[in-house]
Each structure stands twice: as C-alpha cells, then as structure tokens.
Design an enzyme around this catalytic site. Structure first.
Site, PDB file in Angstrom:
ATOM      1  N   ASN A   1     -15.988  51.306 -10.472  1.00  0.00           N
ATOM      2  CA  ASN A   1     -15.907  51.517  -9.027  1.00  0.00           C
ATOM      3  C   ASN A   1     -17.178  52.255  -8.630  1.00  0.00           C
ATOM      4  O   ASN A   1     -17.511  53.271  -9.225  1.00  0.00           O
ATOM      5  CB  ASN A   1     -14.667  52.364  -8.699  1.00  0.00           C
ATOM      6  N   GLY A   2     -17.887  51.742  -7.629  1.00  0.00           N
ATOM      7  CA  GLY A   2     -19.125  52.385  -7.181  1.00  0.00           C
ATOM      8  C   GLY A   2     -20.225  51.361  -7.043  1.00  0.00           C
ATOM      9  O   GLY A   2     -19.981  50.155  -7.101  1.00  0.00           O
TER      10      GLY A   2
ATOM     11  N   GLU B   1      -9.625  55.673  19.534  1.00  0.00           N
ATOM     12  CA  GLU B   1      -8.842  55.504  18.311  1.00  0.00           C
ATOM     13  C   GLU B   1      -7.877  54.314  18.457  1.00  0.00           C
ATOM     14  O   GLU B   1      -7.710  53.506  17.533  1.00  0.00           O
ATOM     15  CB  GLU B   1      -8.090  56.805  18.007  1.00  0.00           C
TER      16      GLU B   1
ATOM     17  N   LYS C   1      -7.717  50.962  16.074  1.00  0.00           N
ATOM     18  CA  LYS C   1      -6.495  50.547  15.368  1.00  0.00           C
ATOM     19  C   LYS C   1      -6.150  49.099  15.696  1.00  0.00           C
ATOM     20  O   LYS C   1      -5.820  48.315  14.822  1.00  0.00           O
ATOM     21  CB  LYS C   1      -5.353  51.482  15.783  1.00  0.00           C
TER      22      LYS C   1
ATOM     23  N   ARG D   1      -7.140  50.220  -2.112  1.00  0.00           N
ATOM     24  CA  ARG D   1      -8.558  50.583  -2.271  1.00  0.00           C
ATOM     25  C   ARG D   1      -9.476  49.360  -2.283  1.00  0.00           C
ATOM     26  O   ARG D   1     -10.688  49.489  -2.242  1.00  0.00           O
ATOM     27  CB  ARG D   1      -8.755  51.362  -3.580  1.00  0.00           C
TER      28      ARG D   1
ATOM     29  N   HIS E   1     -19.489  50.548  35.561  1.00  0.00           N
ATOM     30  CA  HIS E   1     -20.948  50.559  35.430  1.00  0.00           C
ATOM     31  C   HIS E   1     -21.453  49.419  34.549  1.00  0.00           C
ATOM     32  O   HIS E   1     -22.503  49.546  33.926  1.00  0.00           O
ATOM     33  CB  HIS E   1     -21.420  51.918  34.886  1.00  0.00           C
TER      34      HIS E   1
ATOM     35  N   TRP F   1     -13.098  45.666  -4.272  1.00  0.00           N
ATOM     36  CA  TRP F   1     -13.619  45.447  -2.916  1.00  0.00           C
ATOM     37  C   TRP F   1     -15.067  45.062  -3.134  1.00  0.00           C
ATOM     38  O   TRP F   1     -15.881  45.877  -3.571  1.00  0.00           O
ATOM     39  CB  TRP F   1     -13.505  46.713  -2.077  1.00  0.00           C
TER      40      TRP F   1
ATOM     41  N   CYS G   1     -12.313  49.942  -4.532  1.00  0.00           N
ATOM     42  CA  CYS G   1     -11.947  49.515  -5.874  1.00  0.00           C
ATOM     43  C   CYS G   1     -11.023  50.561  -6.501  1.00  0.00           C
ATOM     44  O   CYS G   1     -11.232  51.760  -6.350  1.00  0.00           O
ATOM     45  CB  CYS G   1     -13.136  49.305  -6.813  1.00  0.00           C
TER      46      CYS G   1
ATOM     47  N   LYS H   1      -9.349  51.099   1.820  1.00  0.00           N
ATOM     48  CA  LYS H   1      -8.919  52.395   2.339  1.00  0.00           C
ATOM     49  C   LYS H   1     -10.014  53.441   2.301  1.00  0.00           C
ATOM     50  O   LYS H   1     -10.299  54.092   3.294  1.00  0.00           O
ATOM     51  CB  LYS H   1      -7.701  52.862   1.556  1.00  0.00           C
TER      52      LYS H   1
ATOM     53  N   GLU I   1      -8.682  46.697  14.136  1.00  0.00           N
ATOM     54  CA  GLU I   1      -8.665  46.759  12.674  1.00  0.00           C
ATOM     55  C   GLU I   1      -7.563  45.901  12.053  1.00  0.00           C
ATOM     56  O   GLU I   1      -7.775  45.269  11.020  1.00  0.00           O
ATOM     57  CB  GLU I   1      -8.473  48.228  12.270  1.00  0.00           C
TER      58      GLU I   1
HETATM   59  O1  M6R Z   1     -11.299  58.758   4.426  1.00  0.00           O
HETATM   60  P1  M6R Z   1     -12.012  58.958   5.706  1.00  0.00           P
HETATM   61  O2  M6R Z   1     -11.187  59.633   6.748  1.00  0.00           O
HETATM   62  O3  M6R Z   1     -13.342  59.631   5.567  1.00  0.00           O
HETATM   63  O4  M6R Z   1     -12.303  57.488   6.239  1.00  0.00           O
HETATM   64  C1  M6R Z   1     -13.039  57.260   7.394  1.00  0.00           C
HETATM   65  C2  M6R Z   1     -12.824  55.867   7.908  1.00  0.00           C
HETATM   66  O5  M6R Z   1     -13.234  54.921   6.963  1.00  0.00           O
HETATM   67  C3  M6R Z   1     -11.358  55.607   8.256  1.00  0.00           C
HETATM   68  O6  M6R Z   1     -10.886  56.556   9.156  1.00  0.00           O
HETATM   69  C4  M6R Z   1     -11.194  54.203   8.874  1.00  0.00           C
HETATM   70  O7  M6R Z   1     -11.839  54.146  10.095  1.00  0.00           O
HETATM   71  C5  M6R Z   1      -9.697  53.882   9.004  1.00  0.00           C
HETATM   72  N1  M6R Z   1      -9.371  52.775   8.156  1.00  0.00           N
HETATM   73  C6  M6R Z   1      -9.300  53.502  10.376  1.00  0.00           C
HETATM   74  O8  M6R Z   1      -7.940  53.241  10.451  1.00  0.00           O
END
Ligand code: M6R
Length: 593
Positions: free
Chosen positions: A101-102, A470, A474, A27, A493, A75, A2, A588, A477
C-alpha cells in the site's frame, strides 16, 4: 488506500485474511488478491483478479489449508485495473511475493538502474520492490536484501513480503502508510487497519515509520532498517464486532448517520468531567497565545474546518484561515508570527495533509491533529492530538466524522471563550434534536419527487453555506449527480445562468437574521424555473417548507442541518441502485497526493 492483511500462526490464514480484507475493502476495491502456502507443492499459490473481495472468496473456496498468507485490496495508482496489476506481485523467479500500500515515486529510476535485465509482468510500482529484493537476495541474506531495498525507496509503503525459500516467516515494513501488528495465542496478524484484527488478535502495536518486522508463528520481532531491535508495546484492542459490522442497517452509511447523536454524547463524556474540560491545558494555552490559527484539511474534513473557523472567530478574537491541504502544501502561503496549525482528518492518514505536516514540522511550528484514529500518522507526528471518538467510519462517504469534527472544534472554540452559554447542554439538545428528526424522516419520498435530474444546487448563508458545501460533496460523491454548494447571495453573480426548468435548488435556512435574504434568492431561482426544496429550523419556518428541524443553539446548527442532506445523498444513491458504501473511483483514506 489499499488494504493489506497477513497472517502467520496455527489457524487457517485464508479465513483470517479474507475476513480482514472484507473489513478493509472500503480502503480500495479495484481488485483483491491473496497468497497462501501450498504444502503439497511447497510453493506460495497466488489468487488475484480485478473486482471485489467476494469474487476472491468465491475463487479460493477450494484453496488448501495454509497457516501463512498475505492479502490485498487495491485502489489503483500505477497501471490499469486488471488481473496483472492486482496484488500480490512476485519477483521474476516467484521466490518473493509481496503486497503493498503506497506509492513508490522513484520506481522508474530504480527499474532503469537495477532491473534492466528483469522481466516485468505488471505496470505497477510494487513489482519493482519484489524484483529488487530478489536481485539483492542473490548476494545478501534475505533480511538485508529487504532492508537494502527499503532504503532505496522514495515515497510511501506498507509492505508484506513472503519468501518461498522460508515459508515460516512474514516480513513487513512501513513508511508513511499505516501498518499494525496484532498478537494472540493463535498467531500474528499484520494489517493496515485495526479493524482487520478484531476477533483475531487481543493486542496490537502500531508500527513506526521505517520499522522492519520479522513475524513467525510463535513470535514477532521489530527492527529499524539497520537491524537494531525496537521496543514493541502491545496494547489491548478495544473495538468489537459491533464496530465493524452493519448490524441491522442496510448500509454502513445509514448506520453511521444514525450513530451521530451518540457520537456527540460520547464526545461530551470524553471531553468533560462534570463541568471541567479534559483537554490538556497546554493545547488551550497554545491556541490562546497564537496570533492566527490555520485549519488544514481535505474534503468533508475541510468543510468541518470551515464551520470551525466561524465558531472560533465568533467566540474568540483569534483569526482563523482554512486551507485545502493539497493547495497549502506547495503554495508557501504567508504565515503569521505565532501560528497554530490544526489538521482535521478522519483517517489521520491523508497524504495531502501529511505533506503539510512535514513542512510545518520542518519549520518548527506547533500543530494539533484532530482525528478519529489515535494510532494514525498525523496523530503521532503533530505536536498535539485530539480524538474524535466517532468509532470506525467505514462508509466512504463521511458522515459521523463530520459531526464529530464540528463538535470537537465547537468545544475548542468554547473553551477559549467567555463561556456565555452551557455548551454541553446545547450539544445534548442538538443530539436529541437529531434523533427526533431521524425517527420520523421522510426524505425518501421527497427525493423521489424531485431528484431525478443530472444536477442540483444547495444554497445557504453563513453556517448554512458551509453545510451546503458538505451537502453537495455528499450528493455528488455517492449519487453522481453534479451538485454545487453555493453561497445563496452569490448565485445571481453568474451561476444562476445554469438554472433551468426543474433544476433542483435545496435551501438551508437556520439563521432567522438572514432568513429573508435567502428566501429572496429562492424567489430569484423559482422565477427561472427551479424546483426549490427547503430545509429550515423551527424559528425560520414558513408555509410550504418541506423539512423543519427543531431549533438548536445558533452555533450548533451545522450538526442538525447536515443530517437531512446526508439522507438526501443516501436515498438519491439508493434510488439509482448505486453502491452506497463504496462509490466509484473512491477509497476511504486517501494516502496518495
Ligand atoms: O480522512 P480525512 O478526513 O483526512 O479524509 C479527507 C477526505 O478525503 C474525506 O473527507 C472525503 O472527502 C470523504 N470521502 C467525503 O465523504
């Protein structure tokens, strides 16, 4: 999660808030809303609906001028994504209007205890705050009504409150969720992120937890919840428009991928003065003296932590454990006698990590936060912090922050080592090699050829395995292709059962010592019909390999190997016409546990 923005001053609040919300939309983008004062009718109008900020911009085109207002991008946590649950929310008589927000963990209890006679129009925890303020304001001065409410809340909040009886003030408060007050000649802007202030404020003050703000057109005062005034230390805002806009790139993600070489160079400049490291000697000596380092993180940052573990263990004799923050927080793992906790986080606001840090602090352990946001909660609450210098990362999919995290972890490992090579030089070589690849990449053609399936695998060994994890995150996501990152040798395995005709398997190979082993694993999947695709470094290349990257120092291969995988994700999402910078269901910075 948010984004919130409020403005009071002598300018058009709508423009400042809508621009701010556009910048903060990463956000959360389930809904957007705005409240502005209507001078003619002497009330605060509320405009809100599910959907993006652009919809709000369109629906408020004819809103009358107002010099005061608050806005929100959501969000969803409590209640469906719909108009009723969108912010701003109001109290029963509509006297108070708030954005939040929260998460208020005890909202149901508060509702039962204090608000059994109130009518609610939403399913949100936020509405409870508005109703409580109104209830208390029947007998208390408005400021006391707000702080009395704040003292009852369990959970997290960044709040902006308007009072229809006094449209000359914005009240704000913060606990755990970020909130920043910006100042300029033309007014006060309050937002969850510095980016919303760029162009509207000259200076900013990041609020401490349990601050209560009273902002008026001409000044701002900050108190604790007992109304004791707190110091305000305004600092200049150093971001500019180029940090908050896409420039010539079609998406923030593409811009941020291309910024990676300069991020590495910026880190070298900020961490070294000639050959001298600029890291506080105390941080290095605490690391050196610790008997075990615990790296805690989530998502992409956790993947950077996995690389960090290998770098620290290969260059020093300090054992390192990497933990997923949400698991570590509540599992009470055994801790060594003299630990150091390293929290790796782009945003510095991740709630799972905050839960870890609270318990680390309660137990008086030392901690180091490595973050991109020096004003963030995790930067402020850890014993030490180091900055990533990646510049604002706006695409939800993290790219340049990963590269920055690996770079800073490499510097820490190196500074604790015997320094058998020149890290600065090797990092510069890695940056240049990234640039060479980006100048001539043809990933889109490759993606068109084979990424048409619902699933995909990345395989690798050692550091390449970390990059594979990673890469998989990506791709899933932003393209929604079900992807797994796998240790190349582990596939046989069990998971190899998933390989069918045409299943894409992308191999990452940057270590000549285990090149042959990974190639054998590729043969195993090829003979079961997999469509394989190879990303390799020059010294590992063989005929038929599709992407060949220049050789870099063996400890820095994650910096370059990750780049083609970021582009694979980008183009796969582009081919499917998905919203690359704002993938579905995500936000984010993840400020809820
Ligand atoms: O702000 P942070 O690095 O703590 O966030 C951690 C994860 O939420 C963040 O890396 C998330 O996995 C990314 N959106 C991946 O691209």
């Amino acid at each position: 999660m948010c984004g919130i923005v409020g403005f009071i001053g002598n300018q058009n609040a709508k423009e400042i808030i809508l621009n701010g919300l556009t910048r903060l939309e990463y956000r959360g983008y389930d809904s957007a809303g705005l409240s502005l004062f209507n001078n003619r009718y002497q009330i605060f109008d509320v405009y809100k609906d599910e959907g993006r900020v652009q919809k709000l911009i369109d629906s408020t085109l004819n809103a009358p001028f107002s010099n005061i207002g608050i806005g929100h991008t959501r969000w969803a946590t409590h209640g469906k994504v719909n108009q009723e649950n969108s912010h701003p929310h109001y109290s029963q008589t509509r006297r108070f209007i708030i954005v939040h927000n929260g998460v208020i963990e005890n909202y149901q209890q508060l509702k039962d205890q204090y608000l059994s006679k109130s009518n609610f129009t939403s399913d949100t925890d936020t509405e409870v705050i508005a109703q409580l303020i109104e209830t208390f304001a029947q007998t208390l001065h408005v400021e006391n009504a707000i702080t009395t409410t704040l003292k009852l809340l369990h959970g997290s909040y960044a709040l902006l409150v308007l009072d229809s009886n006094d449209p000359e003030k914005i009240y704000a408060a913060k606990y755990k969720s970020p909130l920043i007050v910006g100042h300029s000649e033309s007014g006060i802007t309050i937002a969850s992120d510095l980016m919303a202030l760029v162009g509207y404020s000259d200076t900013y003050h990041a609020l401490e937890d349990k601050s209560f703000v009273v902002a008026r057109r001409e000044d701002v005062k900050i108190f604790n919840l007992d109304h004791v005034p707190l110091d305000i230390k305004f600092k200049p805002i150093e971001l500019d428009d180029s940090d908050t806009t896409k420039g010539d790139y079609p998406h923030y993600m593409m811009k941020e991928i291309h910024e990676q070489p300069s991020v590495i160079r910026r880190i070298i400049t900020n961490y070294y003065d000639k050959e001298q490291s600029l890291i506080k000697p105390e941080i290095l000596s605490v690391m050196r003296d610790s008997d075990r380092i615990y790296i805690l993180a989530a998502g992409t940052s956790m993947h950077a932590g996995l690389v960090g573990k290998q770098l620290i263990e290969r260059l020093t004799s300090i054992p390192v454990e990497v933990h997923i923050a949400s698991e570590f927080a509540y599992q009470n793992p055994l801790i060594s006698k003299n630990p150091l906790f390293i929290l790796v986080t782009q945003s510095g606001e991740t709630a799972d990590l905050r839960a870890c840090l609270v318990s680390i602090n309660e137990r008086n352990y030392r901690s180091l936060t490595i973050t991109n946001v020096p004003t963030s909660t995790l930067a402020r609450e850890a014993t030490y912090f180091l900055e990533l210098y990646a510049g604002p990362e706006i695409a939800v999919a993290s790219t340049k922050a990963y590269v920055a995290q690996v770079s800073v972890l490499a510097i820490l490992a190196y500074e604790l080592s015997t320094k058998s090579f020149d890290l600065k030089k090797e990092m510069s070589i890695a940056a240049t090699s990234m640039e060479h690849f980006l100048e001539s990449e043809k990933i889109l053609d490759i993606v068109r050829l084979f990424l048409t399936r619902r699933n995909c695998f990345f395989i690798g060994r050692g550091l390449d395995y970390c990059v594979g994890l990673e890469a998989a995150l990506k791709l899933k996501e932003i393209s929604y292709i079900q992807t797994e990152g796998f240790a190349a040798g582990e596939l046989k395995h069990g998971t190899i059962a998933l390989i069918e005709d045409g299943t894409p398997v992308i191999a990452l190979i940057s270590d000549p010592k285990i090149n042959g082993n990974t190639r054998s694993n590729l043969k195993e999947v090829q003979s079961r019909g997999a469509y394989t695709f190879h990303i390799v470094t020059e010294s590992c290349k063989r005929d038929g390999d599709e992407v060949i990257l220049e050789d870099v120092h063996p400890l820095l291969t994650p910096l370059v190997m990750v780049v083609p995988t970021q582009l694979i994700a980008y183009y796969a999402a582009l081919e499917r016409s998905y919203d690359i910078d704002k993938p579905r269901n995500l936000a984010k910075s993840v400020t809820v546990e």
